[in-house]
Design an enzyme around this catalytic site. Structure first.
Site, PDB file in Angstrom:
ATOM      1  N   HIS A 156      -6.025 -23.836   7.043  1.00 25.24           N
ATOM      2  CA  HIS A 156      -4.611 -23.299   7.278  1.00 25.24           C
ATOM      3  C   HIS A 156      -3.726 -24.140   8.016  1.00 25.24           C
ATOM      4  O   HIS A 156      -4.010 -24.575   8.915  1.00 25.24           O
ATOM      5  CB  HIS A 156      -4.307 -21.890   8.078  1.00 25.24           C
ATOM      6  N   ASP A 188      -8.719 -13.747   7.238  1.00 17.71           N
ATOM      7  CA  ASP A 188      -8.550 -14.491   5.875  1.00 17.71           C
ATOM      8  C   ASP A 188     -10.107 -15.027   5.724  1.00 17.71           C
ATOM      9  O   ASP A 188     -10.877 -15.812   6.785  1.00 17.71           O
ATOM     10  CB  ASP A 188      -7.713 -15.615   5.927  1.00 17.71           C
ATOM     11  N   SER A 206      -9.192 -22.001  10.420  1.00 17.93           N
ATOM     12  CA  SER A 206      -7.592 -22.011  10.738  1.00 17.93           C
ATOM     13  C   SER A 206      -7.538 -22.484  12.320  1.00 17.93           C
ATOM     14  O   SER A 206      -7.920 -23.507  12.477  1.00 17.93           O
ATOM     15  CB  SER A 206      -7.317 -20.464  10.691  1.00 17.93           C
ATOM     16  N   THR A 207      -7.211 -21.407  13.194  1.00 21.27           N
ATOM     17  CA  THR A 207      -6.861 -21.980  14.591  1.00 21.27           C
ATOM     18  C   THR A 207      -8.288 -22.651  15.164  1.00 21.27           C
ATOM     19  O   THR A 207      -9.229 -22.138  15.279  1.00 21.27           O
ATOM     20  CB  THR A 207      -6.301 -20.925  15.282  1.00 21.27           C
TER      21      THR A 207
END
Length: 364
Positions: free
Chosen positions: A210, A306, A184-185
């Site tokens: 993501h 997640d 993600s990030t």
């Protein structure tokens, strides 16, 4: 009291500035300290008070957002979240923003659509919170694009909403291996570094990053131009092949399925899982069910949890699991949660993950 995250909004649209201010200030942990209609006004605002996070439009008069971002990162690095409309052409421009050092991308609110603002509010606030925790030292040429959720349910769903938990004993190893990756990030740059280090004969790889809808195709195209492995946005039914990488398309879950001796991916809609679509938990659970010990799981930099449950299920099914370490993560959220749940067999710095994948393949 906890110090609030101070945000500067830069957008030439007054209505967008007002909408973003309203959405962000619904969270008591966020404070919008200023808004600017162009980069020149923003520079004056920053001289008065340095924000913790900046939201930045791409197209503005006088100086575009990409140019401002490059100047900012060279002179006064501050976590920046790009705010863009959902367009195919814009996705190419935003890839440049990632290369320039943006931490995240959010979709510009649709003015006059109150329901859209309500639905996207949590996504926008989460992006700003993640950016505030970003280690800019780990953001080299790019940083992550986090999820593209169009809706945000009150209840946080698990992978049960898409497919049931794995059952039965761990699957015996075969001669083929599949690598499942979640990020993600900070993930766009981390994935680039990992994939660039892999040879053309690397095992088949499936990735959930993501990322908003329409941006995954541009992301996959960029990676394909840089790597020896072939990289593409996944299409329903694509085979998982050696030397090939499949990226889950934005706003769609991606599942691993086995048909005889071959692995394929299923790309489908469905509810948000762990507040994301695509969800790493969904991919990892499908790998636990379909591949077992033939799979390797890798969880990388990202905000939230997640993938933590899914990685635990992969490990229980016999898969080998690896997490990126804290020192090289832009945000040490997802790996930390997976480690805490006991789903991680090995913790590695980013520059050693590709080597670990090839070592694991050599054991098959």
């Amino acid at each position: 009291m906890t110090k609030k995250i101070r945000v500067l909004i830069i957008d030439d649209s007054a209505s967008v500035r007002q909408a973003l201010t309203a959405v962000l200030q619904e969270d008591p942990e966020i404070e919008v300290i200023a808004a600017a209609s162009d980069p020149f006004m923003a520079a004056r605002k920053i001289r008065d008070e340095v924000p913790d996070v900046i939201t930045l439009d791409v197209e503005m008069p006088g100086m575009d957002g990409i140019t401002f971002l490059r100047k900012l990162m060279a002179q006064h690095p501050i976590p920046v979240v790009m705010c863009s409309s959902l367009t195919e052409a814009g996705s190419e421009t935003l890839m440049q923003a990632l290369e320039a050092g943006a931490v995240d991308i959010i979709l510009k609110p649709k003015i006059g659509a109150a329901d859209h603002l309500a639905e996207s509010g949590e996504r926008i606030r989460s992006a700003v919170k993640a950016a505030s925790k970003a280690r800019l030292g780990n953001v080299r040429r790019a940083a992550a694009v986090t999820g593209s959720d169009k809706t945000m349910p009150a209840k946080k769903l698990t992978a049960d909403a898409v497919l049931p938990p794995p059952t039965g004993k761990p699957m015996a190893k075969t001669t083929e291996m599949v690598v499942c990756v979640g990020a993600s990030t900070g993930g766009t740059e981390a994935l680039r570094e990992m994939l660039e280090a892999l040879p053309a004969n690397a095992p088949g790889i499936v990735i959930v990053q993501h990322m908003p809808e329409k941006f995954t195709a541009a992301f996959a195209k960029r990676l394909n131009s840089l790597c020896e492995v072939e990289v593409k946005e996944a299409v329903d039914g694509d085979a998982v092949l050696r030397g090939h990488v499949l990226i889950a398309p934005g706003d769609h879950h991606m599942l691993l399925e086995r048909r005889g001796a071959r692995y394929h991916v299923s790309v489908r809609q469905g509810p948000l899982v762990s507040r994301h679509r695509p969800s790493v938990d969904v991919l990892f659970r499908s790998a636990a069910r379909s591949a077992g010990s033939n799979a390797m799981g890798v969880i990388m930099t990202g905000m939230g949890d997640d993938g933590a449950r899914g990685m635990e299920e992969m490990k229980q099914a016999g898969a080998y699991t690896v997490a990126q370490d804290e020192a090289t993560s832009v945000v040490f959220g997802m790996p930390k949660e997976a480690i805490a749940r006991g789903g991680v067999a090995k913790i590695l710095p980013l520059d050693q993950i590709a080597r670990e994948i090839m070592l694991t393949q050599s054991r098959f």
